[in-house]
Design an enzyme around this catalytic site. Sequence first.
Site, PDB file in Angstrom:
ATOM      1  N   GLU A 103       0.884  -1.173   0.000  1.00 17.19           N
ATOM      2  CA  GLU A 103       0.000   0.000   0.000  1.00 17.19           C
ATOM      3  C   GLU A 103       0.915   1.213   0.000  1.00 17.19           C
ATOM      4  O   GLU A 103       1.545   1.515   1.005  1.00 17.19           O
ATOM      5  CB  GLU A 103      -0.891   0.020   1.252  1.00 17.19           C
ATOM      6  CG  GLU A 103      -1.775  -1.188   1.441  1.00 17.19           C
ATOM      7  CD  GLU A 103      -3.017  -1.182   0.555  1.00 17.19           C
ATOM      8  OE1 GLU A 103      -3.146  -0.307  -0.335  1.00 17.19           O
ATOM      9  OE2 GLU A 103      -3.855  -2.072   0.740  1.00 17.19           O
ATOM     10  N   CYS A 128      -2.529   8.730   2.622  1.00 15.07           N
ATOM     11  CA  CYS A 128      -2.122   8.188   1.317  1.00 15.07           C
ATOM     12  C   CYS A 128      -3.148   8.489   0.232  1.00 15.07           C
ATOM     13  O   CYS A 128      -2.798   8.734  -0.910  1.00 15.07           O
ATOM     14  CB  CYS A 128      -1.887   6.694   1.432  1.00 15.07           C
ATOM     15  SG  CYS A 128      -3.229   5.873   2.288  1.00 15.07           S
ATOM     16  N   GLU A 181       3.758  13.457  -4.555  1.00 14.92           N
ATOM     17  CA  GLU A 181       3.019  13.386  -3.300  1.00 14.92           C
ATOM     18  C   GLU A 181       3.724  14.234  -2.253  1.00 14.92           C
ATOM     19  O   GLU A 181       4.918  14.070  -2.020  1.00 14.92           O
ATOM     20  CB  GLU A 181       2.973  11.929  -2.830  1.00 14.92           C
ATOM     21  CG  GLU A 181       2.214  11.769  -1.537  1.00 14.92           C
ATOM     22  CD  GLU A 181       2.212  10.327  -1.041  1.00 14.92           C
ATOM     23  OE1 GLU A 181       3.292   9.721  -0.987  1.00 14.92           O
ATOM     24  OE2 GLU A 181       1.134   9.832  -0.712  1.00 14.92           O
TER      25      GLU A 181
HETATM   26  P1  NAP Z   1       8.260   4.978   4.661  1.00 13.30           P
HETATM   27  O1  NAP Z   1       9.433   5.802   4.908  1.00 13.30           O
HETATM   28  O2  NAP Z   1       8.208   4.146   3.435  1.00 13.30           O
HETATM   29  O3  NAP Z   1       8.098   4.067   5.954  1.00 13.30           O
HETATM   30  C1  NAP Z   1       7.084   3.122   6.113  1.00 13.30           C
HETATM   31  C2  NAP Z   1       7.577   2.029   7.027  1.00 13.30           C
HETATM   32  O4  NAP Z   1       8.622   1.308   6.368  1.00 13.30           O
HETATM   33  C3  NAP Z   1       8.169   2.535   8.330  1.00 13.30           C
HETATM   34  O5  NAP Z   1       7.860   1.623   9.360  1.00 13.30           O
HETATM   35  C4  NAP Z   1       9.658   2.520   8.018  1.00 13.30           C
HETATM   36  O6  NAP Z   1      10.502   2.471   9.139  1.00 13.30           O
HETATM   37  C5  NAP Z   1       9.761   1.270   7.192  1.00 13.30           C
HETATM   38  N1  NAP Z   1      10.969   1.189   6.358  1.00 13.30           N
HETATM   39  C6  NAP Z   1      11.739   2.199   5.892  1.00 13.30           C
HETATM   40  N2  NAP Z   1      12.761   1.714   5.173  1.00 13.30           N
HETATM   41  C7  NAP Z   1      12.648   0.368   5.184  1.00 13.30           C
HETATM   42  C8  NAP Z   1      13.407  -0.698   4.626  1.00 13.30           C
HETATM   43  N3  NAP Z   1      14.503  -0.475   3.905  1.00 13.30           N
HETATM   44  N4  NAP Z   1      13.002  -1.978   4.831  1.00 13.30           N
HETATM   45  C9  NAP Z   1      11.894  -2.226   5.550  1.00 13.30           C
HETATM   46  N5  NAP Z   1      11.140  -1.257   6.122  1.00 13.30           N
HETATM   47  C10 NAP Z   1      11.508   0.018   5.937  1.00 13.30           C
HETATM   48  O7  NAP Z   1       6.924   5.823   4.621  1.00 13.30           O
HETATM   49  P2  NAP Z   1       6.411   6.870   5.687  1.00 13.30           P
HETATM   50  O8  NAP Z   1       7.179   8.108   5.488  1.00 13.30           O
HETATM   51  O9  NAP Z   1       6.372   6.263   7.033  1.00 13.30           O
HETATM   52  O10 NAP Z   1       4.896   7.043   5.241  1.00 13.30           O
HETATM   53  C11 NAP Z   1       4.532   7.918   4.242  1.00 13.30           C
HETATM   54  C12 NAP Z   1       4.261   7.177   2.952  1.00 13.30           C
HETATM   55  O11 NAP Z   1       3.400   6.074   3.156  1.00 13.30           O
HETATM   56  C13 NAP Z   1       3.561   8.026   1.932  1.00 13.30           C
HETATM   57  O12 NAP Z   1       4.176   7.866   0.682  1.00 13.30           O
HETATM   58  C14 NAP Z   1       2.149   7.480   1.898  1.00 13.30           C
HETATM   59  O13 NAP Z   1       1.453   7.671   0.715  1.00 13.30           O
HETATM   60  C15 NAP Z   1       2.342   6.059   2.200  1.00 13.30           C
HETATM   61  N6  NAP Z   1       1.135   5.486   2.783  1.00 13.30           N
HETATM   62  C16 NAP Z   1       0.353   4.684   2.014  1.00 13.30           C
HETATM   63  C17 NAP Z   1      -0.820   4.148   2.513  1.00 13.30           C
HETATM   64  C18 NAP Z   1      -1.692   3.239   1.691  1.00 13.30           C
HETATM   65  O14 NAP Z   1      -2.534   2.567   2.236  1.00 13.30           O
HETATM   66  N7  NAP Z   1      -1.537   3.196   0.396  1.00 13.30           N
HETATM   67  C19 NAP Z   1      -1.191   4.433   3.818  1.00 13.30           C
HETATM   68  C20 NAP Z   1      -0.372   5.270   4.589  1.00 13.30           C
HETATM   69  C21 NAP Z   1       0.787   5.788   4.053  1.00 13.30           C
HETATM   70  P3  NAP Z   1      10.921   3.788   9.990  1.00 13.30           P
HETATM   71  O15 NAP Z   1      10.191   3.630  11.247  1.00 13.30           O
HETATM   72  O16 NAP Z   1      12.401   3.715  10.166  1.00 13.30           O
HETATM   73  O17 NAP Z   1      10.505   4.985   9.202  1.00 13.30           O
END
Ligand code: NAP
Length: 486
Positions: free
Chosen positions: A265, A299, A396
Site C-alpha cells: 500500500e 495516502c 506526493e
Molecule cells: P516509509 O518511509 O516508506 O516508511 C514506512 C515504514 O517502512 C516505516 O515503518 C519505516 O521504518 C519502514 N521502512 C523504511 N525503510 C525500510 C526498509 N529499507 N526496509 C523495511 N522497512 C523500511 O513511509 P512513511 O514516510 O512512514 O509514510 C509515508 C508514505 O506512506 C507516503 O508515501 C504514503 O502515501 C504512504 N502510505 C500509504 C498508505 C496506503 O494505504 N496506500 C497508507 C499510509 C501511508 P521507519 O520507522 O524507520 O521509518
Amino acid sequence: MEVRKIMESMEYGPAPESRENADKWLDKFDRKLKIFIANEWRDSETYFDSIEPGTGKVLTQIAAASDKDVEDAIQAAKGAQQSWADLGGHGRARYLYAIARQIQKHQRLFSVLESLDNGKPIRESRDIDIPLVARHFYHHAGWAQLMDEKLKDYQPLGVIGAIVPWNFPLLIFSWKVAPALAMGSTLAIKPAKLTSVTALLFAEICKNVGLPSGVINIVPGSGRTVGEYIVNHPDIAKVTFTGSTEVGKHIRKSIAGSGKKSTMELGGKSPYIVFEDADIDSAIEGLVDAIWFNQGQVCCAGSRLLIQENIAKDFIEMLKQRMSKLRVGNPLDKAIDIGAVVDKNQFNTIDHYVKIGEDEGGSKFQPTISCPDEGFYYPPTLFTDISPADTLAQEEIFGPILVSMTFRTPEEAVKLANNSRYGLAASIWTENLNLALDIAPKVKSGVIWVNSTNLFDAAAGFGGYKESGFGREGGIEGLYDFVKPK
Ligand code: NAP
Ligand code: MG
C-alpha cells in the site's frame, strides 16, 4: 445582559481532552516502553525518543529491537503458528472479539495516546481511527467464523512480517493484524519509529485477553535495521507493507524470487473532481476532509482539486473563505480542525514543496490564522495557477497542501485525473449520477468515492493501481491475500 448578547460575545477557549490517563499509562513503564516478544516485555541496550509533535517534546522512550530480538520474534511467531491455525476459525474468533471489545473499553486511552504520539486531532483519533480499529477486529472475527469450513481448502500463509507507517499508526496496524490472525497466521510487526506507542498498548491488551504466546510480536526500531531483517528473513511467508513507493520498490526487489508474498500500500496523488452541477457547499466541506484530514498526511488525500472551468473562480473564492475558518492547534483540543504534522522532517519536506510551488509560478494562498509557536504546525495551503506537469501536480507532498487545476469537459477531467503515476483513490462530485457512473470506471484508481471522500470500511477492499501498490486490505479480497489454496 440579554442571553443572546452573552452568547454573541462569548469567546470559545480551548477544550482540551485530558491526558492524565495517557500520562499514567506511560509512567507505569517509567516512559521506557519495551519490545514485545512471546507475551513478554523485553529490555534493550538502546532506547530511542518518541516525540510529541504537538509540543516538540519527548513523549516517551522506546526500546529498539536488535537483530537477535527480531530473530526471536520471528521464531516465536513460527513456534505459535500451527497451534493458532489448529484452533480453527471459531476458536480464533473468540480472541478477535475479545481484542475488539478491549479496544472499545480503552478507546479513550488509545485515542489520547495516538493524538499525543502522532499529532492528529483528538476528534479524528476518537471518532475515526480507534472506532475503525475496533470495527476491523469485529469484522474479521466474523470472517474467521464464516470461513471456518471454506478454509479447509486453503492454508494460512505462516509467519507474516508487517511494516507499518506513522500516519494511521494503530489503524493500518490493524488492517494487517486482524485479517492475518483471522486466517490463521502469526506475526512479527514493526511499527513506525515515530509512532510505536499504541502498538505497544495493543500488545498489553493481547496479553490481558490471554492471546497465546507468540501469536503477535512487536519489534520497534528503524526500517533499515528491524525492517530489513524482517523482509529478508527466510521464515517470513509474506511482507505486508504500507509506506512510500520508494521503500515499497526496494522491498519488492529484496524479496524477488524468494517465494514470499507481499501486499504493497504505497503513495498517492488522488484527484478530487468537481463538476459544475455539484452541490458546492458539500464539495467544499468534503475538501476539508479530503486534504486537511490528518494534516494531509493521508495516502489517499484528495490533494489534486480538478474543477470545471466555469465554476472555478467562485469555487476557489468560497474555498478560501472556508480555509480562513479552519483552526490549527493542540491535537488534544476538541475544537481544532488541524493538528501538528508528525515531525520536523515532515514539516521541512512540506515547506520545501511549497517553495518549489512558488518557484514554478504557482499562486499560493494561506489564510491568516494563528499556529502555536511550539510543535510542528503547518497552515492549510492552496496553490492555484498550477499546470499538470508541475512538480506540485505530480509529486506526493503528504501535507496540508492542495493544488488546483481546471478542466472543461468530462473527457478532459478523466485525462487530468489519470495524468499521474499513482492511482489510489478519487472523489467525483456531481448531482448527475449518470455522469459519475460513466467516468468512475475510466478513472484509474483502486477506490472511487462519489459525492464523498475518505470513507473507509472493513468490508471494502482498499488498495491502489499503478505505483500506488497492489493487493487489497479489507473486504473479501483482503482475506484471500492471507491464505494459499491447497
Ligand atoms: P516509509 O518511509 O516508506 O516508511 C514506512 C515504514 O517502512 C516505516 O515503518 C519505516 O521504518 C519502514 N521502512 C523504511 N525503510 C525500510 C526498509 N529499507 N526496509 C523495511 N522497512 C523500511 O513511509 P512513511 O514516510 O512512514 O509514510 C509515508 C508514505 O506512506 C507516503 O508515501 C504514503 O502515501 C504512504 N502510505 C500509504 C498508505 C496506503 O494505504 N496506500 C497508507 C499510509 C501511508 P521507519 O520507522 O524507520 O521509518
Ligand atoms: Mg511520536
